[in-house]
Design a protein around this motif. Structure first.
Motif, PDB file in Angstrom:
ATOM      1  N   VAL A  80       1.884   1.573  -6.305  1.00 20.64           N
ATOM      2  CA  VAL A  80       3.139   1.523  -5.556  1.00 20.64           C
ATOM      3  C   VAL A  80       3.085   0.341  -4.588  1.00 20.64           C
ATOM      4  N   PRO A  81       4.084  -0.528  -4.608  1.00 19.68           N
ATOM      5  CA  PRO A  81       4.089  -1.639  -3.654  1.00 19.68           C
ATOM      6  C   PRO A  81       4.446  -1.159  -2.252  1.00 19.68           C
ATOM      7  N   ALA A  82       3.725  -1.652  -1.276  1.00 23.71           N
ATOM      8  CA  ALA A  82       4.029  -1.395   0.128  1.00 23.71           C
ATOM      9  C   ALA A  82       4.561  -2.703   0.700  1.00 23.71           C
ATOM     10  N   PHE A  83       5.881  -2.792   0.818  1.00 19.13           N
ATOM     11  CA  PHE A  83       6.525  -4.003   1.312  1.00 19.13           C
ATOM     12  C   PHE A  83       6.709  -3.902   2.823  1.00 19.13           C
ATOM     13  N   ALA A  94       6.572  -0.398   4.665  1.00 20.09           N
ATOM     14  CA  ALA A  94       5.468  -0.608   5.600  1.00 20.09           C
ATOM     15  C   ALA A  94       5.938  -1.375   6.828  1.00 20.09           C
ATOM     16  N   ILE A  95       5.485  -0.927   7.976  1.00 18.20           N
ATOM     17  CA  ILE A  95       5.862  -1.562   9.243  1.00 18.20           C
ATOM     18  C   ILE A  95       4.611  -1.732  10.090  1.00 18.20           C
ATOM     19  N   HIS A  96       4.338  -2.941  10.479  1.00 16.03           N
ATOM     20  CA  HIS A  96       3.177  -3.256  11.317  1.00 16.03           C
ATOM     21  C   HIS A  96       3.511  -2.939  12.774  1.00 16.03           C
ATOM     22  N   PRO A  97       2.521  -2.584  13.596  1.00  8.70           N
ATOM     23  CA  PRO A  97       2.799  -2.305  15.010  1.00  8.70           C
ATOM     24  C   PRO A  97       3.557  -3.420  15.727  1.00  8.70           C
ATOM     25  N   THR A  98       3.294  -4.684  15.374  1.00  9.94           N
ATOM     26  CA  THR A  98       4.033  -5.773  16.019  1.00  9.94           C
ATOM     27  C   THR A  98       5.498  -5.775  15.575  1.00  9.94           C
ATOM     28  N   ILE A 140      -6.472   0.814  -8.599  1.00 16.31           N
ATOM     29  CA  ILE A 140      -5.739   0.574  -7.355  1.00 16.31           C
ATOM     30  C   ILE A 140      -4.382   1.276  -7.449  1.00 16.31           C
ATOM     31  N   SER A 141      -4.036   2.052  -6.414  1.00 19.03           N
ATOM     32  CA  SER A 141      -2.806   2.843  -6.451  1.00 19.03           C
ATOM     33  C   SER A 141      -1.740   2.363  -5.470  1.00 19.03           C
ATOM     34  N   LYS A 142      -2.096   1.460  -4.575  1.00 19.55           N
ATOM     35  CA  LYS A 142      -1.139   0.925  -3.597  1.00 19.55           C
ATOM     36  C   LYS A 142      -1.523  -0.514  -3.311  1.00 19.55           C
ATOM     37  N   ILE A 143      -0.537  -1.404  -3.314  1.00 20.34           N
ATOM     38  CA  ILE A 143      -0.800  -2.817  -3.032  1.00 20.34           C
ATOM     39  C   ILE A 143       0.171  -3.293  -1.965  1.00 20.34           C
ATOM     40  N   ASN A 144      -0.366  -3.894  -0.910  1.00 20.77           N
ATOM     41  CA  ASN A 144       0.448  -4.372   0.199  1.00 20.77           C
ATOM     42  C   ASN A 144       0.988  -5.769  -0.082  1.00 20.77           C
ATOM     43  N   ILE A 145       2.295  -5.918   0.101  1.00 18.71           N
ATOM     44  CA  ILE A 145       2.958  -7.213  -0.081  1.00 18.71           C
ATOM     45  C   ILE A 145       3.819  -7.487   1.144  1.00 18.71           C
ATOM     46  N   ILE A 180       7.370   6.037   4.580  1.00 15.41           N
ATOM     47  CA  ILE A 180       7.457   5.144   5.742  1.00 15.41           C
ATOM     48  C   ILE A 180       6.078   5.096   6.365  1.00 15.41           C
ATOM     49  N   HIS A 181       5.471   3.927   6.329  1.00 16.32           N
ATOM     50  CA  HIS A 181       4.042   3.786   6.584  1.00 16.32           C
ATOM     51  C   HIS A 181       3.749   2.803   7.718  1.00 16.32           C
ATOM     52  N   LEU A 182       2.916   3.216   8.664  1.00 16.07           N
ATOM     53  CA  LEU A 182       2.437   2.291   9.699  1.00 16.07           C
ATOM     54  C   LEU A 182       1.290   1.479   9.125  1.00 16.07           C
ATOM     55  N   ASP A 183       1.458   0.183   9.093  1.00 18.84           N
ATOM     56  CA  ASP A 183       0.481  -0.712   8.482  1.00 18.84           C
ATOM     57  C   ASP A 183      -0.453  -1.290   9.545  1.00 18.84           C
ATOM     58  N   HIS A 184      -1.744  -1.113   9.359  1.00 20.76           N
ATOM     59  CA  HIS A 184      -2.751  -1.688  10.257  1.00 20.76           C
ATOM     60  C   HIS A 184      -2.596  -1.251  11.714  1.00 20.76           C
ATOM     61  N   GLY A 185      -2.439   0.047  11.917  1.00 28.04           N
ATOM     62  CA  GLY A 185      -2.496   0.548  13.278  1.00 28.04           C
ATOM     63  C   GLY A 185      -3.902   0.353  13.832  1.00 28.04           C
TER      64      GLY A 185
END
Length: 287
Positions: free
Chosen positions: A19-22, A47-51, A225-230, A77-82
């Motif tokens: 699943v792509p995490a955009f 995906a949403i980064h803290p910044t 691999i089941s998730k890839i961040n883009i 809805i995913h927090l990316d790199h908390g």
């Protein structure tokens, strides 16, 4: 349909797709990703980064939640790199269904301690948890940071999962955040990925997946691999088109005139990634 990451990746892991995490950095990018997911019947992770969250504000998450509930395809809805416990708490309060705690830069013991703490808090709210072991590289043009690549050790990965109870693990096998310069030739250690896949029993995540060779990315999905961040690729396409539109129409000031072709450019890249990850049409598996 809004679900958490554990539910999302269980299906992906079983059916050999990723699943792509955009990364969603604006309302226009959110619109493009949601439209692309629905047009291609493809599950997707917002995906949403803290910044990005700091810039967009908590109210933006309400918009994401609304879009996910209305969507005909499953979304997370995913927090990316908390990087801080406080960022995790904020995300849970806002309504994120998944969080990543990235303490990979800490000592192994400290990484375990904070990750375990996050898992204990997140599970109460049915929020899934991703963590990272090893470190992803950086090309120097990404807010996600990174460092020199420290490859994930398979045996340590199993110990880490057993001690923390995480739902998914981001592994370091040769990717870097950002758009690679022309003289940088990335190479995934697919043999290492196979060893990790054979050793652990949670879905695996690939970060920094924007600029690696397509053949390697496709093979990593087949391996497990089941998730890839883009992030960089879709933003590059969006803002490249944005600059072209403004150059051709210097007097334009209305977003509803400027942004549609930029959204289309983003969707073209997003669809390609969905196809590469074998994600298109997989929304049916969640019904």
């Amino acid at each position: 349909m809004l679900i958490n990451m554990k539910e999302m990746l269980a299906v992906a892991d079983k059916n050999e797709f990723a699943v792509p995490a955009f990364n969603i950095g604006s309302g226009a990018i959110l619109r493009g990703v949601v439209e692309c997911a629905e047009e291609n019947n493809a599950p997707v992770i917002l995906a949403i980064h803290p910044t990005e969250l700091e810039f967009l504000g908590d109210s933006f998450i309400k918009t994401c939640i609304d879009e996910a509930h209305k969507a005909r395809v499953p979304m997370v809805i995913h927090l990316d790199h908390g990087g801080k416990f406080e960022e995790i708490l904020r995300a849970i309060r806002c309504g994120f269904t998944s969080v990543m705690i990235d303490a990979s830069h800490m000592s192994y013991e400290d990484n375990i301690a904070i990750t375990k703490k996050v898992v204990e808090v997140a599970k109460v709210s049915d929020v899934s948890v991703e963590a990272e072991l090893g470190t992803i590289g950086t090309t120097g043009d990404s807010y996600e940071g990174g460092s020199d690549i420290i490859y994930t050790d398979p045996k340590q990965a199993k110990d880490f999962i057993d001690k923390t109870g995480i739902d998914s693990l981001a592994v370091a096998i040769g990717t870097a955040h950002g758009i690679y310069p022309k003289d940088m030739k990335p190479e995934l250690k697919l043999d290492l990925l196979k060893e990790i896949r054979d050793t652990v029993d949670v879905p695996l995540v690939l970060h920094g997946g924007s600029s690696n060779p397509d053949k390697e990315i496709a093979e990593s999905v087949k391996i497990g691999i089941s998730k890839i961040n883009i992030s960089s690729d879709i933003k590059f396409a969006f803002y490249k088109k944005y600059r072209e539109v403004l150059a051709e129409n210097p007097k334009w000031i209305e977003p509803n005139a400027i942004e549609p072709p930029c959204i289309d450019a983003l969707k073209e890249v997003a669809k390609f990634k969905m196809s590469l990850f074998n994600d298109i049409g997989k929304a049916d598996l969640y019904r």
